[in-house]
Design an enzyme around this catalytic site. Structure first.
Site, PDB file in Angstrom:
ATOM      1  N   LYS A 129      33.765  22.154  35.032  1.00 22.98           N
ATOM      2  CA  LYS A 129      33.497  22.509  33.634  1.00 22.98           C
ATOM      3  C   LYS A 129      33.849  21.367  32.701  1.00 22.98           C
ATOM      4  O   LYS A 129      33.187  21.167  31.688  1.00 22.98           O
ATOM      5  CB  LYS A 129      34.289  23.771  33.234  1.00 22.98           C
ATOM      6  CG  LYS A 129      33.791  25.016  33.918  1.00 22.98           C
ATOM      7  CD  LYS A 129      33.331  26.067  32.926  1.00 22.98           C
ATOM      8  CE  LYS A 129      32.623  27.181  33.638  1.00 22.98           C
ATOM      9  NZ  LYS A 129      32.960  28.503  33.171  1.00 22.98           N
ATOM     10  N   LYS A 177      25.455  27.082  43.741  1.00 22.55           N
ATOM     11  CA  LYS A 177      25.857  28.486  43.654  1.00 22.55           C
ATOM     12  C   LYS A 177      25.061  29.152  42.528  1.00 22.55           C
ATOM     13  O   LYS A 177      24.893  28.545  41.462  1.00 22.55           O
ATOM     14  CB  LYS A 177      27.359  28.501  43.333  1.00 22.55           C
ATOM     15  CG  LYS A 177      27.986  29.854  43.254  1.00 22.55           C
ATOM     16  CD  LYS A 177      29.386  29.745  42.658  1.00 22.55           C
ATOM     17  CE  LYS A 177      29.335  29.537  41.154  1.00 22.55           C
ATOM     18  NZ  LYS A 177      30.601  29.731  40.445  1.00 22.55           N
ATOM     19  N   LYS A 180      25.664  31.841  36.063  1.00 23.49           N
ATOM     20  CA  LYS A 180      25.160  32.138  34.716  1.00 23.49           C
ATOM     21  C   LYS A 180      24.907  30.868  33.916  1.00 23.49           C
ATOM     22  O   LYS A 180      24.091  30.847  33.012  1.00 23.49           O
ATOM     23  CB  LYS A 180      26.183  32.994  33.959  1.00 23.49           C
ATOM     24  CG  LYS A 180      26.287  34.401  34.490  1.00 23.49           C
ATOM     25  CD  LYS A 180      27.373  35.153  33.735  1.00 23.49           C
ATOM     26  CE  LYS A 180      27.645  36.488  34.343  1.00 23.49           C
ATOM     27  NZ  LYS A 180      29.079  36.762  34.458  1.00 23.49           N
TER      28      LYS A 180
HETATM   29  P1  AMP Z   1      31.437  35.138  36.703  1.00 27.84           P
HETATM   30  O1  AMP Z   1      29.976  35.399  36.491  1.00 27.84           O
HETATM   31  O2  AMP Z   1      31.723  33.686  36.946  1.00 27.84           O
HETATM   32  O3  AMP Z   1      32.315  35.768  35.708  1.00 27.84           O
HETATM   33  O4  AMP Z   1      31.776  35.858  38.107  1.00 27.84           O
HETATM   34  C1  AMP Z   1      32.052  37.225  38.264  1.00 27.84           C
HETATM   35  C2  AMP Z   1      32.299  37.519  39.744  1.00 27.84           C
HETATM   36  O5  AMP Z   1      31.130  37.239  40.514  1.00 27.84           O
HETATM   37  C3  AMP Z   1      33.426  36.660  40.355  1.00 27.84           C
HETATM   38  O6  AMP Z   1      34.143  37.455  41.289  1.00 27.84           O
HETATM   39  C4  AMP Z   1      32.690  35.560  41.061  1.00 27.84           C
HETATM   40  O7  AMP Z   1      33.415  35.012  42.143  1.00 27.84           O
HETATM   41  C5  AMP Z   1      31.454  36.310  41.554  1.00 27.84           C
HETATM   42  N1  AMP Z   1      30.319  35.383  41.704  1.00 27.84           N
HETATM   43  C6  AMP Z   1      29.730  34.664  40.710  1.00 27.84           C
HETATM   44  N2  AMP Z   1      28.705  33.921  41.192  1.00 27.84           N
HETATM   45  C7  AMP Z   1      28.659  34.169  42.527  1.00 27.84           C
HETATM   46  C8  AMP Z   1      27.820  33.702  43.587  1.00 27.84           C
HETATM   47  N3  AMP Z   1      26.816  32.844  43.363  1.00 27.84           N
HETATM   48  N4  AMP Z   1      28.050  34.180  44.849  1.00 27.84           N
HETATM   49  C9  AMP Z   1      29.051  35.068  45.083  1.00 27.84           C
HETATM   50  N5  AMP Z   1      29.877  35.540  44.125  1.00 27.84           N
HETATM   51  C10 AMP Z   1      29.693  35.110  42.867  1.00 27.84           C
END
Ligand code: AMP
Ligand code: TRP
Length: 330
Positions: free
Chosen positions: A114, A194, A197
């Site tokens: 980031k 990965k 968002k």
């Molecule tokens: P975030 O969108 O970063 O707030 O992520 C919310 C949850 O989704 C967290 O537990 C992340 O580890 C999981 N997560 C986000 N992107 C992925 C991905 N591409 N694959 C698996 N888990 C994900």
């Protein structure tokens, strides 16, 4: 009756909820709701660490809540709340900040990523982001944290901060364990990074069938399969990786052999995946549409969730404050 163990997890309201969120984390949240005392949090304070539009944040928080509820997060069996409604999290973050070596924070992979992406806004919140995350978890004295693999390093830090605090001030926190799903790292439509968002590589769980097809159509497959007649290599193809998570076993086997022998092309393979995706996402989208028609119901769920979460965090903070030497002695 012995008390159930506690599970806690969070999600940022920074964009649309996607397949990586659903398969990597949210499906696990839903599955844990009976066996654990579950608390799930929409982490709007974390979203402040990058530039954002304050006028849009409230609606993004509500969108996120609707996506979670439509996916099966059930307020009658868990607590769902918005982080900024529970100020105890930031108070605890301060206590934990004094236990967190700056050198450890600088080594966090997400910080390195980031800070490279947002070099023009290198704020201290980006660096201390995982300390606030540890505070989220520890404020509810959670035993387990269901997340995707990208959060493993942050959770190791949370365990370390719990241990340090306990050693320095006395036992308050359990060391939370990380719970991963088999789909712990979903790759995006670019076939490389990965699904995230902050990248334009997502399959959003509330997208329309047509939007999903447009995304799938252009998704990267085996880059060496240039022509329809070339045999493909499912083991290097991200679309095949999605099939393994979304399509039933006999059909996966037929997609695999069809691809290897060039009996099916990438578009045929993607059409089958589109059907599998719709089987999973149609009911979620329909439930979300119903919730969009009743925003006051969603707001009431979040209000009640915040009241419950505040009670839980206040009890922990009373203990932590006392151990740290603040307020009247017990
Ligand atoms: P975030 O969108 O970063 O707030 O992520 C919310 C949850 O989704 C967290 O537990 C992340 O580890 C999981 N997560 C986000 N992107 C992925 C991905 N591409 N694959 C698996 N888990 C994900
Ligand atoms: N950092 C997490 C992410 O980006 C979100 C998060 C904040 C979180 N607080 C948490 C996850 C507490 C689990 C527990 O996905």
């Amino acid at each position: 009756m012995t008390a159930r163990k506690k599970a806690f997890s969070g999600i940022q309201p920074t964009g649309k909820v996607h397949l990586g969120n659903l398969l990597g984390a949210i499906q696990n949240w839903v599955a844990l709701q009976d066996a654990y005392d579950c608390t799930f949090c929409i982490v709007d304070w974390h979203a402040m660490t990058v530039d954002y539009d304050a006028n849009e944040l409230r609606s993004k928080v509500r969108d996120c809540a609707i996506a979670l509820l439509a996916s099966g997060v059930d307020p009658s069996r868990c607590t769902l709340f918005v982080q900024s409604e529970v100020p105890e999290h930031t108070e605890l973050a301060w206590y934990l900040m004094t236990c967190a070596p700056v050198s450890r924070l600088e080594l966090q992979a997400q910080y390195k990523d980031k800070s490279a992406q947002h070099a023009d806004n290198l704020n201290a919140g980006l660096l201390t982001y995982p300390v606030l995350q540890a505070a989220d978890i520890l404020a509810h004295r959670a035993d387990v944290v269901p997340v995707g693999e990208d959060q493993k390093q942050h959770l190791e830090l949370a365990r370390e901060l719990a241990r340090k605090f306990n050693l320095r001030f006395g036992q308050v926190f359990p060391e939370p364990e990380t719970l991963l799903t088999p789909a712990k790292r979903i790759v995006g439509t670019d076939g490389k990074a990965k699904m995230s968002k902050s990248k334009d590589n997502t399959l959003d769980i509330l997208a329309t069938p047509d939007e999903l097809w447009q995304r799938l159509r252009s998704a990267v497959t085996d880059e060496q399969r240039l022509r329809r007649a070339d045999p493909g290599r499912p083991e290097v193809c991200n679309v095949f990786a999605w099939h393994q998570m979304l399509t039933d076993a006999p059909q996966v086997a037929s997609v695999e052999s069809g691809c290897r022998t060039a009996q099916i092309g990438c578009m045929d393979c993607k059409k089958i995946l589109h059907q599998s995706l719709l089987r999973l996402l149609d009911p979620i989208r329909e439930r979300a549409q119903a919730l969009y028609a009743e925003p006051e119901k969603v707001d009431a769920i979040l209000r009640e969730g915040a009241a419950k979460a505040r009670r839980s965090a206040k009890a922990t903070l009373a203990l932590a404050r006392e151990k740290c030497g603040f307020g009247p002695a017990a």
